[in-house]
Scaffold this motif. Sequence first.
Motif, PDB file in Angstrom:
ATOM      1  N   ASN A   1       0.122  -1.245  -0.010  1.00 33.48           N
ATOM      2  CA  ASN A   1       0.494   0.244   0.243  1.00 33.48           C
ATOM      3  C   ASN A   1       0.996   1.338   0.125  1.00 33.48           C
ATOM      4  O   ASN A   1       0.485   2.228   0.470  1.00 33.48           O
ATOM      5  CB  ASN A   1      -1.013   0.636   0.911  1.00 33.48           C
ATOM      6  CG  ASN A   1      -0.597  -0.665   2.212  1.00 33.48           C
ATOM      7  OD1 ASN A   1       0.052  -0.515   2.711  1.00 33.48           O
ATOM      8  ND2 ASN A   1      -1.288  -1.041   3.588  1.00 33.48           N
ATOM      9  N   CYS A   2       2.484   1.140  -0.241  1.00 37.85           N
ATOM     10  CA  CYS A   2       2.568   2.356  -0.065  1.00 37.85           C
ATOM     11  C   CYS A   2       4.330   2.025  -1.598  1.00 37.85           C
ATOM     12  O   CYS A   2       4.479   1.198  -1.916  1.00 37.85           O
ATOM     13  CB  CYS A   2       3.380   3.206   0.906  1.00 37.85           C
ATOM     14  SG  CYS A   2       4.535   4.598   0.062  1.00 37.85           S
ATOM     15  N   LEU A   3       4.070   3.375  -2.197  1.00 34.94           N
ATOM     16  CA  LEU A   3       5.166   3.115  -3.145  1.00 34.94           C
ATOM     17  C   LEU A   3       6.418   3.400  -3.018  1.00 34.94           C
ATOM     18  O   LEU A   3       7.455   3.505  -3.990  1.00 34.94           O
ATOM     19  CB  LEU A   3       5.484   3.485  -4.744  1.00 34.94           C
ATOM     20  CG  LEU A   3       3.616   2.643  -5.277  1.00 34.94           C
ATOM     21  CD1 LEU A   3       3.911   2.878  -7.445  1.00 34.94           C
ATOM     22  CD2 LEU A   3       4.269   1.583  -6.381  1.00 34.94           C
ATOM     23  N   GLY A   4       5.958   4.251  -1.623  1.00 36.62           N
ATOM     24  CA  GLY A   4       7.553   5.185  -1.337  1.00 36.62           C
ATOM     25  C   GLY A   4       7.779   6.257  -2.456  1.00 36.62           C
ATOM     26  O   GLY A   4       9.182   6.124  -3.078  1.00 36.62           O
ATOM     27  N   CYS A   5       6.446   7.001  -2.843  1.00 36.92           N
ATOM     28  CA  CYS A   5       6.711   8.239  -3.948  1.00 36.92           C
ATOM     29  C   CYS A   5       7.693   9.293  -3.718  1.00 36.92           C
ATOM     30  O   CYS A   5       7.932  10.570  -4.763  1.00 36.92           O
ATOM     31  CB  CYS A   5       5.822   8.611  -4.426  1.00 36.92           C
ATOM     32  SG  CYS A   5       4.903   9.253  -3.430  1.00 36.92           S
TER      33      CYS A   5
ATOM     34  N   ASP B   1       6.836  11.859  -1.988  1.00 40.13           N
ATOM     35  CA  ASP B   1       6.100  13.135  -1.678  1.00 40.13           C
ATOM     36  C   ASP B   1       3.784  12.807  -1.674  1.00 40.13           C
ATOM     37  O   ASP B   1       3.690  12.416  -2.407  1.00 40.13           O
ATOM     38  CB  ASP B   1       5.517  13.523  -3.869  1.00 40.13           C
ATOM     39  CG  ASP B   1       4.725  15.069  -3.514  1.00 40.13           C
ATOM     40  OD1 ASP B   1       5.122  15.793  -2.071  1.00 40.13           O
ATOM     41  OD2 ASP B   1       4.963  15.272  -4.761  1.00 40.13           O
ATOM     42  N   CYS B   2       4.271  12.005  -0.503  1.00 41.31           N
ATOM     43  CA  CYS B   2       2.867  11.485  -0.712  1.00 41.31           C
ATOM     44  C   CYS B   2       1.542  12.184   0.012  1.00 41.31           C
ATOM     45  O   CYS B   2       1.454  13.931   0.521  1.00 41.31           O
ATOM     46  CB  CYS B   2       3.323  11.334   1.379  1.00 41.31           C
ATOM     47  SG  CYS B   2       1.958  10.173   2.046  1.00 41.31           S
ATOM     48  N   LYS B   3       0.431  11.864  -0.621  1.00 42.36           N
ATOM     49  CA  LYS B   3      -0.629  12.114  -1.077  1.00 42.36           C
ATOM     50  C   LYS B   3      -2.076  11.614  -0.244  1.00 42.36           C
ATOM     51  O   LYS B   3      -2.539  12.581  -0.748  1.00 42.36           O
ATOM     52  CB  LYS B   3      -0.696  12.687  -2.886  1.00 42.36           C
ATOM     53  CG  LYS B   3       0.289  12.997  -3.535  1.00 42.36           C
ATOM     54  CD  LYS B   3       0.577  14.973  -2.855  1.00 42.36           C
ATOM     55  CE  LYS B   3       1.955  15.388  -4.030  1.00 42.36           C
ATOM     56  NZ  LYS B   3       1.936  16.862  -3.919  1.00 42.36           N
ATOM     57  N   LEU B   4      -1.285  11.091   0.710  1.00 44.10           N
ATOM     58  CA  LEU B   4      -2.696  10.382   0.888  1.00 44.10           C
ATOM     59  C   LEU B   4      -3.856  11.134   1.402  1.00 44.10           C
ATOM     60  O   LEU B   4      -4.757  11.094   0.879  1.00 44.10           O
ATOM     61  CB  LEU B   4      -2.093   9.539   1.976  1.00 44.10           C
ATOM     62  CG  LEU B   4      -0.865   7.817   1.677  1.00 44.10           C
ATOM     63  CD1 LEU B   4      -0.683   7.191   3.302  1.00 44.10           C
ATOM     64  CD2 LEU B   4      -2.683   7.504   1.343  1.00 44.10           C
TER      65      LEU B   4
ATOM     66  N   CYS C   1      -4.115   4.806  -0.213  1.00 43.05           N
ATOM     67  CA  CYS C   1      -3.411   6.047  -1.737  1.00 43.05           C
ATOM     68  C   CYS C   1      -3.666   4.482  -3.320  1.00 43.05           C
ATOM     69  O   CYS C   1      -3.062   3.649  -3.452  1.00 43.05           O
ATOM     70  CB  CYS C   1      -1.598   4.831  -1.301  1.00 43.05           C
ATOM     71  SG  CYS C   1      -0.595   5.628  -2.823  1.00 43.05           S
TER      72      CYS C   1
ATOM     73  N   LEU D   1      -1.753   5.688  -6.066  1.00 42.96           N
ATOM     74  CA  LEU D   1      -0.451   5.115  -6.680  1.00 42.96           C
ATOM     75  C   LEU D   1      -0.463   3.493  -6.415  1.00 42.96           C
ATOM     76  O   LEU D   1      -0.065   2.508  -7.169  1.00 42.96           O
ATOM     77  CB  LEU D   1       0.579   6.003  -6.109  1.00 42.96           C
ATOM     78  CG  LEU D   1       0.619   7.546  -7.064  1.00 42.96           C
ATOM     79  CD1 LEU D   1       1.430   8.389  -6.032  1.00 42.96           C
ATOM     80  CD2 LEU D   1       0.385   7.507  -8.487  1.00 42.96           C
TER      81      LEU D   1
HETATM   82  S1  SF4 Z   1       1.443   9.213  -1.602  1.00 42.02           S
HETATM   83 FE1  SF4 Z   1       2.054   8.388   0.294  1.00 42.02          FE
HETATM   84  S2  SF4 Z   1       1.473   6.210   0.896  1.00 42.02           S
HETATM   85 FE2  SF4 Z   1       1.036   7.022  -1.755  1.00 42.02          FE
HETATM   86  S3  SF4 Z   1       3.366   5.913  -2.830  1.00 42.02           S
HETATM   87 FE3  SF4 Z   1       3.457   7.810  -2.071  1.00 42.02          FE
HETATM   88  S4  SF4 Z   1       4.142   8.266   0.313  1.00 42.02           S
HETATM   89 FE4  SF4 Z   1       3.750   6.318  -0.140  1.00 42.02          FE
END
Ligand code: SF4
Lengths: 303, 222, 152
Positions: free
Chosen positions: B131-135, B137-140, B147, B149
Amino acid sequence: MSRFKSVLDQGAFAVTAECGPPKGADPDVIMKKAELLKGKVDAVNVTDNQTAVVRMSSLAACVLLKRQGLDPILQAVVRDRNRIALQSDILGASALGIRNILCLSGDHQSFGNQPQALGVFDLDSIQFVQVVQRMRDQGAILGGERLSRAPDVFIGAAANPFGDPFNFRLVRLAKKVAAGADFIQTQCIYNLERFERWMAMARERGLTEKVHILGGVTPLKSAGMAKYMKKKVAGMDVPDGIIRRMDGAPAKTQAEEGLKICVETIQRLREVRGVKGVHIMAIDWEDMVGELVERAGLLPRPN
Amino acid sequence: MITAEQKPLDEIREMIAPYKRILVLGCGSCVAECAAGGEKETGMLASILRMAAKMEGREVLINEKTLERQCVKDFVILLDDIIQDYDALLSLGCGAGVQAVGDCFPEIPIIPALNTEFLGETKDQGLWLENCLGCGDCKLYHFGGICPLARCSKHLLNGPCGGSVGGKCEINPEIPCAWQLIIDRVEQQGGFERLEGIFPPKDWSKKQGLGPRRIIREDQQR
Amino acid sequence: MGSAHMNDRERLTVAFFYCRNIPESGETERQALEKEYGPSIRLFPIPCSGRLDPVHLLSALEKFADAAYLIACPEGACRYFEGNRRAGKRVERTKEMIAMIGLEPERLGMVINTKKRPKGLGVITAEILERVKSLAPSPVLKNSRVEEEKPL
Ligand code: SF4
Ligand code: SF4
């Protein structure tokens, strides 16, 4: 300019059809399909590696169709290209005289013949519509950099009135319209009641004033196909009444029954306020499109 | 945490075949939590490999040891005293753990025993979810804490796609449609108006803009 | 081949891990069983079979046993039956693992005691021994066994 757009601008009930490029480099397949469709439809959607199966590129097939005097609609999916490639393809398509673009997410790679492929999904279809709209209307790519010349394209998107959650479907349509979609082609319609409810909601929101909605239809070839679509294709709503009708017909005349249902659907769509045309997706059955259009009373096509 | 699953035994046996003295190295952190590379799993794998070697009549030394954490050098250096007894390391750490151990003992080949999977949640005993891609830039916040993504098969920021039916994803009816979850959650928290705007394209530079990412915190440094 | 097999059979060693709540499994009964079977059986009482980690079954196979079995109490007799159910699944997975290196999965197993009129430890072990008697001596032990035999 796009012939498709001018037909819609005239207020005529538009007819588009779908053409799947071949699984090979043979241009003749496209030429033959062009012959079948010429004079019968206003524009032809060219699918982009549909169901994630590798085929001749949509752009190349569009150019071939255009040479035959048809007005192609370039389908472009975000599954295989990132924002750099997508924007570049839009410029290329416009330069080649392709005047219609349909912006799609695309079927997931797991469905096709390259299940090991990386799915790109850098933009989603709504963002893609917005990017193309800004390229055309503001002459700028994502991030604001100016183009030496803006692409000249009529922008479309897809909608599925039969997906869930139903109460959010209209929000998503509204988002596509806000993003800049000029036309919408819907998922195949078999459940007219639900489609009409969806259209009523679209009218209520004033969306039918802002976008040309074309109802999608697919003639059923057999009862087996009807059942397959109902069971196996996510977001496809084939009511039991249709299945019963196909089942009721003897095997030999099931195809004819399917055509009848399709003609009736088209006729009913013409009565729905806000529906501006029909999009015929005759899967592996392109040679029936002409007859279908004729039987639905949609010939001759306007110039 | 990081989740992982053990590789097929055949693949592991093929990789360790050239070696005679092997240390099977477990990790007591994330991969222990997901029952892939903790002390128990390490013991079982070592035992199985020893039996396989005996059945083939091969003389191979296979010992096991589990570190508290393979991805932190302070723990890895605990191997300093024993490492010279081995000619290969079979690590049940995640990909980061394997590399951290490998960096500490560059002269010894290190073999991964696990396939590292994802950043996940232990949803239930025996069930882990990505449940997280480690993107970066968290937009939860904008998506009701779910998420899109990581959990939507097409990473849609303006979903759902047309294939969402009955709350299930079109790719795999076993998994919920992330967008159905998002809409339900946001609605529950006061209506989905906030999902009506067009969410702009993702800024992936936060994930891959300058190559592999590093976090530098001077206040944490020695 | 056939006759070698016959001779080998007597030498099978089976490890039993059993819950202390199994009837007739106290210290005296255990000693009686050990006397009766000699080196053919090894008995390991454990506080709760649901807690047994399969690594113990594996090390029995690795070190001395031709087969290793877990004996558990039936549902209703055990407060932690959930644990037994999970132990059963773990045993199944361990069987798959040994199958992958070419060992017969029947060398491992879990037996749950009958609910109605639960059997005593002696009866259950006899049943399991009967079940595994057709197995050949474990190929894992064949080399070490030869060595052990030499001094004899
Ligand atoms: S938005 Fe948050 S939960 Fe989703 S991939 Fe990025 S860091 Fe992880
Ligand atoms: S069904 Fe839902 S989760 Fe699956 S791709 Fe479509 S929007 Fe994403």
